[in-house]
Design a protein around this motif. Sequence first.
Motif, PDB file in Angstrom:
ATOM      1  N   ALA A 107       0.822  -1.212   0.000  1.00 29.67           N
ATOM      2  CA  ALA A 107       0.000   0.000   0.000  1.00 29.67           C
ATOM      3  C   ALA A 107       0.855   1.261   0.000  1.00 29.67           C
ATOM      4  CB  ALA A 107      -0.937  -0.003   1.207  1.00 29.67           C
ATOM      5  N   LYS A 150       3.003   1.308  -3.769  1.00 29.43           N
ATOM      6  CA  LYS A 150       2.308   0.828  -4.971  1.00 29.43           C
ATOM      7  C   LYS A 150       2.702   1.628  -6.210  1.00 29.43           C
ATOM      8  CE  LYS A 150      -2.382  -0.592  -6.336  1.00 29.43           C
ATOM      9  NZ  LYS A 150      -2.092  -2.033  -6.393  1.00 29.43           N
ATOM     10  N   THR A 151       2.899   2.933  -6.044  1.00 27.52           N
ATOM     11  CA  THR A 151       3.319   3.788  -7.159  1.00 27.52           C
ATOM     12  C   THR A 151       4.825   3.637  -7.370  1.00 27.52           C
ATOM     13  OG1 THR A 151       1.587   5.367  -6.563  1.00 27.52           O
ATOM     14  CG2 THR A 151       3.308   6.143  -8.045  1.00 27.52           C
ATOM     15  N   ARG A 201      -2.699   6.135   1.217  1.00 25.34           N
ATOM     16  CA  ARG A 201      -2.218   4.840   1.704  1.00 25.34           C
ATOM     17  C   ARG A 201      -3.402   3.948   2.071  1.00 25.34           C
ATOM     18  NH1 ARG A 201      -1.833   3.010   6.927  1.00 25.34           N
ATOM     19  NH2 ARG A 201      -0.328   1.350   7.346  1.00 25.34           N
ATOM     20  N   ASN A 246      -5.064   2.695  -1.105  1.00 27.04           N
ATOM     21  CA  ASN A 246      -4.292   1.622  -1.740  1.00 27.04           C
ATOM     22  C   ASN A 246      -4.517   0.287  -1.041  1.00 27.04           C
ATOM     23  OD1 ASN A 246      -3.099   3.070  -3.803  1.00 27.04           O
ATOM     24  ND2 ASN A 246      -1.254   3.555  -2.650  1.00 27.04           N
ATOM     25  N   HIS A 306      -4.956  -0.079 -11.182  1.00 22.70           N
ATOM     26  CA  HIS A 306      -3.874  -0.978 -10.768  1.00 22.70           C
ATOM     27  C   HIS A 306      -2.634  -0.766 -11.635  1.00 22.70           C
ATOM     28  CE1 HIS A 306      -5.292  -3.519  -7.526  1.00 22.70           C
ATOM     29  NE2 HIS A 306      -6.447  -3.702  -8.129  1.00 22.70           N
ATOM     30  N   GLY A 321      -2.039   2.743  -8.485  1.00 19.75           N
ATOM     31  CA  GLY A 321      -2.929   3.321  -7.484  1.00 19.75           C
ATOM     32  C   GLY A 321      -2.595   4.764  -7.176  1.00 19.75           C
ATOM     33  N   TRP A 322      -2.769   5.111  -5.913  1.00 17.95           N
ATOM     34  CA  TRP A 322      -2.485   6.467  -5.446  1.00 17.95           C
ATOM     35  C   TRP A 322      -1.073   6.522  -4.855  1.00 17.95           C
ATOM     36  CZ3 TRP A 322      -7.096   3.911  -4.768  1.00 17.95           C
ATOM     37  CH2 TRP A 322      -8.252   4.522  -5.275  1.00 17.95           C
ATOM     38  N   ALA A 343       1.002   7.007  -2.046  1.00 19.13           N
ATOM     39  CA  ALA A 343       0.651   6.972  -0.626  1.00 19.13           C
ATOM     40  C   ALA A 343       1.249   8.126   0.167  1.00 19.13           C
ATOM     41  CB  ALA A 343       1.096   5.642  -0.015  1.00 19.13           C
TER      42      ALA A 343
END
Length: 631
Positions: free
Chosen positions: A161, A164-165, A317, A320, A417, A421-422, A424
């Motif tokens: 989480a 993810k980016t 976060r 995610n 995905h 995602g974002w 965090a």
Amino acid sequence: MQQQTRHSPDLSTKTRNFLCQELIYRGHVSADMADRAQIMAQQRGMALADVFNRGFGVSQYAVAQAQATERGAQYINPFTDAPDLSLIALFGVEKCLQMGVLPWRSIGGETVVLTARPETFHQDQALLHNHFGRVRMAITTEEHLNRALSQLCEETLVARAETKTIDSESCRNWAPRRALAVGAVFGICALACAVFKPILLVALLTAWAVITLFLTTALKLVAAVIGWREATAPANSVIPARLPTITMLVPLYNETAIAEHLLARLSDLDYPRELLDICLVLEADDQTTRATLGRTTLPRGIRAITVPTGGIKTKPRALNYALDFARGNIIGVWDAEDAPAPDQLHKVANAFANAPPDVVCLQGKLDYYNASANWLTRCFTIEYASWFRVILPGLQRLGLALPLGGTTLFFKRDALHALGGWDAHNVTEDADLGIRLARHGYRTRLIDTVTEEEANGRAWPWVKQRSRWLKGYAITYLVHMRDPLRLWRNLGAWRFFGVQLLFLGTLSQFMLAPLLWTFWLPALGFGHPLSSVLPSWAFWTLAGLFFSSEVIGWLVAYVALHKAEKRWLFKWAFSLTLYFPLGALAAYKGIFELLTKPFYWDKTTHGVLLPSSWQTPTPPLQPPSHPALGG
């Protein structure tokens, strides 16, 4: 662990599904309910088990027991009968959640794999066979599978989480100490210039402030002109034959006053319950919200997801983390205080059905339900109306990248995905995601649906909220400008210019606004530092620019309030000159935090200025029994 041995009666002459018959036999549903569920599953293109769970409130455990009988399989609860962690590690927790499976234990030369989706297990067998050889299916519930994975793989899911980016598009490697050192160098240079060449410093800063003011004013004017009329819907628009499943993520933190009203508003949505998955996303250490929801019975279709503690605590976060547990093909975001239009999700489904493949994000309009509370909420409402009803539509028609709002956002799950995602660590994850969408060749489309929120109506909380937004704008700009040539290639010249104007221009206007205000000094009988180098006509020219900027701002406000059907607010637009100085204060606070605590999330308190109609206690909800924090 239980072995199902009882066989159902011969149903060869009946049209009723085996699962329906089994649930009727066990007394969980009536024959009429079973028939309606079977028809609904066929019409919706859904698994029959999901219709029973989400549409009719039959417990996951009851349905799973019936499925185990139907397929002659074991029912296993992985939360009480622990799985072999090495098997999960071999397969990957991410794939487990995506496919709804859990490799449990190796027994007798084969691997027992639990599934919460037995109807699609055959599609996964080839991949499972590649990892484990011979596999045997066993049944569990989605709730037990998710609970087991979330606890057994907590560290992996938390790390996922937070990272993810990808590194090159994330601000997590932002170094505050290095930024502080660079900022100190620039500060010393500016101080030296102020001592030895003060006129030069003021002239340079003034020139930049005037240029950005001219460009942002021109953008507002163009947006107002081309955004006067609403975009027309395509003549050949279609209604989707089957509605998609939509997961709505609603992050909550330290919420008390808003929780009861939130659940009431979510219950007003008219989207089919069996296709709606609303996830209340809670922080593990948020005892306030957990206690509030712990006293509440959640309506069907609403569940809680608890995010474990980690290295940071931010909204992106939490989003995610929850994304891995989402059911829908479309992922949406609402905030705790939101009041979405009841038909909003139908409009989302229709918009995606009629959009080209590269449109992977929809942005709705935001408005405020407490505009009349005080002067600050009135000004905030005017500002929001101008942005969402005039400026953003103008940016869309001009073909520029759209910085997203933090709520009433809807994404295609696969694209979200793929984007990672974002971010965090970014405190304006929405604006950042809008730029990343554009860089990867995707588009965002605005849709005609409104979500109402609570306007911040207290001065210092307003400054704190706005400072977080401006800090996020600054760090988003710096992240994407790490490699300007690459950004240029990704976006093209026109959209690259748009990023400069929207981010750098906005920050410059807020930070240099006090410098522009000094040009009112001569009108008040005071001298100006540049009076010795600027001729009188230059002062009049600048005065004309400032006045024109105000007039265009009023024009944008008029158009926006006309569209929002809040024309009664227009008289307050003339007081925005007194409203925006708060933004300058917020900008200085945000830049200071960028150098000292860039990932700090200054939380906005909700439920402070609710409409008077909400002040009286609402009657307790009477949904089916779904404990808010159970399981």
